[in-house]
Design a protein around this motif. Structure first.
Motif, PDB file in Angstrom:
ATOM      1  N   TYR A 212     -35.245 -59.749 -29.816  1.00 36.75           N
ATOM      2  CA  TYR A 212     -36.286 -59.646 -28.882  1.00 36.75           C
ATOM      3  C   TYR A 212     -35.946 -60.943 -27.696  1.00 36.75           C
ATOM      4  O   TYR A 212     -35.467 -62.313 -28.157  1.00 36.75           O
ATOM      5  CB  TYR A 212     -37.533 -60.706 -29.818  1.00 36.75           C
ATOM      6  CG  TYR A 212     -38.491 -59.444 -30.356  1.00 36.75           C
ATOM      7  CD1 TYR A 212     -39.543 -59.078 -29.633  1.00 36.75           C
ATOM      8  CD2 TYR A 212     -38.301 -58.945 -31.778  1.00 36.75           C
ATOM      9  CE1 TYR A 212     -40.192 -58.136 -30.358  1.00 36.75           C
ATOM     10  CE2 TYR A 212     -38.897 -58.251 -32.345  1.00 36.75           C
ATOM     11  CZ  TYR A 212     -40.014 -57.560 -31.640  1.00 36.75           C
ATOM     12  OH  TYR A 212     -40.897 -56.686 -32.178  1.00 36.75           O
ATOM     13  N   SER A 213     -36.032 -60.840 -26.734  1.00 32.95           N
ATOM     14  CA  SER A 213     -35.944 -61.850 -25.565  1.00 32.95           C
ATOM     15  C   SER A 213     -37.390 -62.591 -25.584  1.00 32.95           C
ATOM     16  O   SER A 213     -38.115 -62.224 -25.997  1.00 32.95           O
ATOM     17  CB  SER A 213     -35.695 -61.209 -24.222  1.00 32.95           C
ATOM     18  OG  SER A 213     -36.561 -60.542 -23.609  1.00 32.95           O
ATOM     19  N   LEU A 214     -37.084 -63.794 -24.772  1.00 30.07           N
ATOM     20  CA  LEU A 214     -38.238 -64.657 -24.566  1.00 30.07           C
ATOM     21  C   LEU A 214     -39.552 -63.901 -23.765  1.00 30.07           C
ATOM     22  O   LEU A 214     -40.531 -63.852 -24.011  1.00 30.07           O
ATOM     23  CB  LEU A 214     -38.099 -65.987 -24.192  1.00 30.07           C
ATOM     24  CG  LEU A 214     -37.417 -67.080 -25.002  1.00 30.07           C
ATOM     25  CD1 LEU A 214     -37.055 -68.342 -24.159  1.00 30.07           C
ATOM     26  CD2 LEU A 214     -38.247 -67.384 -25.966  1.00 30.07           C
ATOM     27  N   GLU A 215     -38.825 -62.862 -22.828  1.00 32.11           N
ATOM     28  CA  GLU A 215     -39.703 -62.265 -22.138  1.00 32.11           C
ATOM     29  C   GLU A 215     -40.430 -61.058 -22.868  1.00 32.11           C
ATOM     30  O   GLU A 215     -41.664 -60.829 -22.656  1.00 32.11           O
ATOM     31  CB  GLU A 215     -39.200 -61.506 -20.992  1.00 32.11           C
ATOM     32  CG  GLU A 215     -38.388 -62.464 -19.716  1.00 32.11           C
ATOM     33  CD  GLU A 215     -37.250 -63.237 -20.019  1.00 32.11           C
ATOM     34  OE1 GLU A 215     -36.900 -64.198 -19.601  1.00 32.11           O
ATOM     35  OE2 GLU A 215     -36.613 -62.817 -21.172  1.00 32.11           O
ATOM     36  N   MET A 216     -39.935 -60.361 -23.677  1.00 31.86           N
ATOM     37  CA  MET A 216     -40.596 -59.610 -24.795  1.00 31.86           C
ATOM     38  C   MET A 216     -41.596 -60.077 -25.570  1.00 31.86           C
ATOM     39  O   MET A 216     -42.743 -59.784 -25.827  1.00 31.86           O
ATOM     40  CB  MET A 216     -39.311 -58.800 -25.470  1.00 31.86           C
ATOM     41  CG  MET A 216     -38.532 -57.995 -24.691  1.00 31.86           C
ATOM     42  SD  MET A 216     -36.914 -57.271 -25.662  1.00 31.86           S
ATOM     43  CE  MET A 216     -37.950 -56.431 -26.629  1.00 31.86           C
ATOM     44  N   VAL A 217     -41.122 -61.391 -26.142  1.00 33.09           N
ATOM     45  CA  VAL A 217     -42.007 -62.211 -26.967  1.00 33.09           C
ATOM     46  C   VAL A 217     -43.373 -62.500 -26.134  1.00 33.09           C
ATOM     47  O   VAL A 217     -44.499 -62.178 -26.795  1.00 33.09           O
ATOM     48  CB  VAL A 217     -41.570 -63.510 -27.548  1.00 33.09           C
ATOM     49  CG1 VAL A 217     -42.520 -64.473 -27.953  1.00 33.09           C
ATOM     50  CG2 VAL A 217     -40.440 -63.197 -28.307  1.00 33.09           C
ATOM     51  N   ASN A 218     -43.430 -62.848 -24.975  1.00 32.69           N
ATOM     52  CA  ASN A 218     -44.645 -63.213 -24.125  1.00 32.69           C
ATOM     53  C   ASN A 218     -45.360 -61.814 -23.831  1.00 32.69           C
ATOM     54  O   ASN A 218     -46.409 -62.049 -23.491  1.00 32.69           O
ATOM     55  CB  ASN A 218     -44.213 -63.882 -22.850  1.00 32.69           C
ATOM     56  CG  ASN A 218     -43.499 -65.322 -23.242  1.00 32.69           C
ATOM     57  OD1 ASN A 218     -44.177 -66.030 -24.239  1.00 32.69           O
ATOM     58  ND2 ASN A 218     -42.591 -65.648 -22.396  1.00 32.69           N
ATOM     59  N   THR A 219     -44.826 -60.845 -24.113  1.00 30.06           N
ATOM     60  CA  THR A 219     -45.654 -59.468 -23.876  1.00 30.06           C
ATOM     61  C   THR A 219     -46.280 -58.962 -25.100  1.00 30.06           C
ATOM     62  O   THR A 219     -47.148 -58.226 -25.129  1.00 30.06           O
ATOM     63  CB  THR A 219     -44.792 -58.255 -23.413  1.00 30.06           C
ATOM     64  OG1 THR A 219     -43.850 -57.667 -24.498  1.00 30.06           O
ATOM     65  CG2 THR A 219     -44.080 -58.666 -22.181  1.00 30.06           C
ATOM     66  N   LEU A 220     -46.057 -59.687 -26.263  1.00 26.78           N
ATOM     67  CA  LEU A 220     -46.685 -59.025 -27.402  1.00 26.78           C
ATOM     68  C   LEU A 220     -48.134 -59.785 -27.613  1.00 26.78           C
ATOM     69  O   LEU A 220     -48.517 -60.857 -27.158  1.00 26.78           O
ATOM     70  CB  LEU A 220     -45.995 -59.765 -28.801  1.00 26.78           C
ATOM     71  CG  LEU A 220     -44.513 -59.251 -28.947  1.00 26.78           C
ATOM     72  CD1 LEU A 220     -43.949 -59.812 -29.910  1.00 26.78           C
ATOM     73  CD2 LEU A 220     -44.551 -57.669 -28.999  1.00 26.78           C
ATOM     74  N   GLY A 221     -49.001 -58.806 -27.944  1.00 21.73           N
ATOM     75  CA  GLY A 221     -50.424 -59.137 -28.093  1.00 21.73           C
ATOM     76  C   GLY A 221     -51.071 -59.247 -29.400  1.00 21.73           C
ATOM     77  O   GLY A 221     -51.999 -59.974 -29.800  1.00 21.73           O
ATOM     78  N   LEU A 222     -50.345 -58.750 -30.404  1.00 19.67           N
ATOM     79  CA  LEU A 222     -50.790 -58.792 -31.851  1.00 19.67           C
ATOM     80  C   LEU A 222     -49.607 -58.928 -32.912  1.00 19.67           C
ATOM     81  O   LEU A 222     -48.694 -58.332 -32.550  1.00 19.67           O
ATOM     82  CB  LEU A 222     -51.504 -57.274 -32.264  1.00 19.67           C
ATOM     83  CG  LEU A 222     -51.783 -57.231 -33.743  1.00 19.67           C
ATOM     84  CD1 LEU A 222     -53.059 -58.131 -33.959  1.00 19.67           C
ATOM     85  CD2 LEU A 222     -52.045 -55.774 -33.845  1.00 19.67           C
TER      86      LEU A 222
END
Length: 351
Positions: A212-222
């Protein structure tokens, strides 16, 4: 020939009259063709540039999906708060009909409220309660409109933590940012390359990313955990965003209930994971013992000293709900003095 022309002229005249009537009706009664205020609000939001704020994007719920809400603890805005997210941007949500596990555990509801007020005060979180008893959906399906209602009431929120009533916060010294929610911490603790279990996934398992990149983390909603049966909706975090508001609206769609797609909201989440990869992509999988420990179970699911939460899922099987509740409630009380000391130290350092 003349007779044919005469008939055609009558048809044309009739069509012309119908057209005029339609135009008149539309002009005079045009309000009947307009969309609702809520839909207009949503359309206006999505027509704005992507850089615009989305604090006010959540549309009003239908009246029969609203419950009486009480803010038991209102967080204080602290500009110097160094955490991400800031403490006042986190809402702990309890939504129930106020009953104590079907009346089987005396004073459970009151003790649950007290436990969460204590934790919210200790870390400056909002604690919200929504009474679902008047909603037009069964209680198990009421959590989604309750979360949407909380999104509307608390536009400053970045994360909403749903926690079932039959759960206690035990390690009240743990902050949610340090334990889970800060982006760096999430990047570290999210389960990687792990199958997402679902009752519908016998022929296909969705795998979480290898990294998980930080960008991917910030797309998570649940953010949720799973047990042997699949994703467990007893404890999970929802990001306040337009995407998640739309997902919550879909999650409690009555057509899924009426057509027996899934017997409860938890199973329906598994259905989405299996058949909708775009939904699976916004779900982050956490180790179960981080947010949803059980009284008994394998090492990766059973409660141990230091875990954040105990969830009495399945306690009714051995008729031990009241016994276990009282046992773990005593552990909460023993931990209270230590928590207050830690909070005083934190406040002295930062505020």
């Amino acid at each position: 020939m003349a007779q044919i022309q005469w008939r055609l002229s009558r048809v044309c005249f009739l069509l012309f009259v119908i057209l005029l009537a339609f135009v008149f009706y539309f002009t005079v009664f045009h309000n009947q063709f307009t969309t609702s205020d809520g839909l207009n609000q949503l359309q206006n939001y999505f027509s704005q540039p992507s850089t615009s704020s989305y604090k006010d994007y959540v549309v009003p719920l239908d009246q029969d999906l609203r419950g009486e809400s009480i803010t038991y603890h209102e967080a204080e805005y602290r500009q110097s708060d160094p955490q991400e997210p800031k403490s006042h941007e986190i809402v702990i949500l309890l939504a129930s009909d106020g009953q104590s596990s079907g009346g089987k555990i005396p004073h459970m509801f009151e003790q649950c409220i007290e436990n969460r007020i204590h934790y919210a005060k200790a870390h400056n979180y909002v604690f919200e309660y929504v009474n679902v008893s008047q909603m037009s959906v069964p209680p198990v399906w009421a959590k989604m409109p309750a979360i949407l209602q909380t999104m509307i009431k608390h536009p400053q929120a970045k994360w909403i933590w749903w926690l079932d009533q039959d759960a206690l916060i035990l390690n009240t010294s743990l902050s949610l940012q340090e334990h889970i929610l800060s982006p760096r911490r999430l990047q570290e603790v999210l389960l990687k390359n792990t199958p997402m279990r679902s009752p519908f996934s016998k022929d296909l398992e969705r795998m979480t990313p290898e990294e998980y990149s930080l960008e991917m983390v910030n797309t998570l909603g649940l953010l949720i955990s799973q047990d042997l049966n699949g994703l467990n909706a007893g404890s999970f975090f929802v990001r306040r965003s337009p995407m998640m508001a739309l997902f919550l609206d879909l999650w409690h769609d009555k057509s899924f209930r009426e057509n027996d797609v899934a017997e409860h909201e938890q199973a329906l989440l598994g259905y989405f994971v299996r058949y909708h990869p775009e939904i699976a992509a916004i779900i982050g999988l956490l180790p179960q013992t981080m947010i949803n420990s059980y009284p008994v179970g394998w090492p990766d699911m059973g409660w141990k000293h230091g875990h954040l939460v105990i969830h009495l899922a399945g306690c009714w099987v051995d008729n031990r709900c009241e016994e276990l509740w009282n046992e773990y409630l005593e552990r909460v009380h023993c931990n209270a003095a230590l928590v207050l000391e830690l909070v005083d130290t934190f406040a002295a350092n930062y505020y």
